[in-house]
Design a protein around this motif. Structure first.
Motif: not given
Length: 149
Positions: A10-12, A22-30, A33-35, A113-120
């Motif tokens: 995921x490009x942030x 933003x990166x931390x929330x998304x990267x917590x999901x198995x 990875x984020x850039x 917001x960050x939890x919702x973003x990460x799941x979506x």
């Protein structure tokens, strides 16, 4: 396309003060990875050099806006999902039409917001998964049926 089981990227693209959250929330999901980048120019560079499975962009960036990021994304990888993650509601965004450009809009103003973003984002990044066991185009005969093995 990403193969099932491979990490999704995921490009942030966001302002420096928001990018880490933003990166931390998304990267917590198995399997995700984020850039992270903080400018339209850096987003253009990443998109021209590598494939990403989803893009999350903030509204205002130092050298442009979400619209510039999405224009580049649509030129480089038109089918890649994109999310505008902003504290500004879509009706108040003046620098371009959202219609047809973004898969989703998520508000930073929500308490989760960050939890919702990460799941979506994790779900959107999976849209490009390839099922290794599914028949490929080459497996079909001219009749449109899979060839006998």
């Amino acid at each position: 396309m990403t193969t099932n089981g491979s990490p999704r990227t995921v490009l942030c693209v966001d302002a420096p003060e928001a990018l880490e959250l933003t990166e931390t929330a998304i990267a917590e999901h198995p399997q995700t990875t984020t850039v992270g980048v903080t400018s339209v120019a850096d987003a253009r560079s990443v998109l021209s050099e590598r494939r990403v499975d989803c893009v999350v962009t903030g509204n205002e960036l130092a050298d442009g806006s979400w619209y510039d990021v999405v224009e580049t994304l649509r030129a480089e990888a038109p089918d890649t999902p994109c999310v505008l993650f902003s504290e500004v509601v879509p009706d108040e965004i003046a620098d371009g039409s959202i219609g047809g450009l973004l898969v989703e809009f998520h508000s930073r103003l929500l308490s989760d917001a960050y939890d919702r973003l990460a799941v979506a984002t994790t779900e959107l990044a999976r849209l490009g998964d390839v099922d290794d066991d599914a028949p490929s185009y080459d497996d079909f005969s001219e009749s449109g049926r899979p060839d006998a093995v």
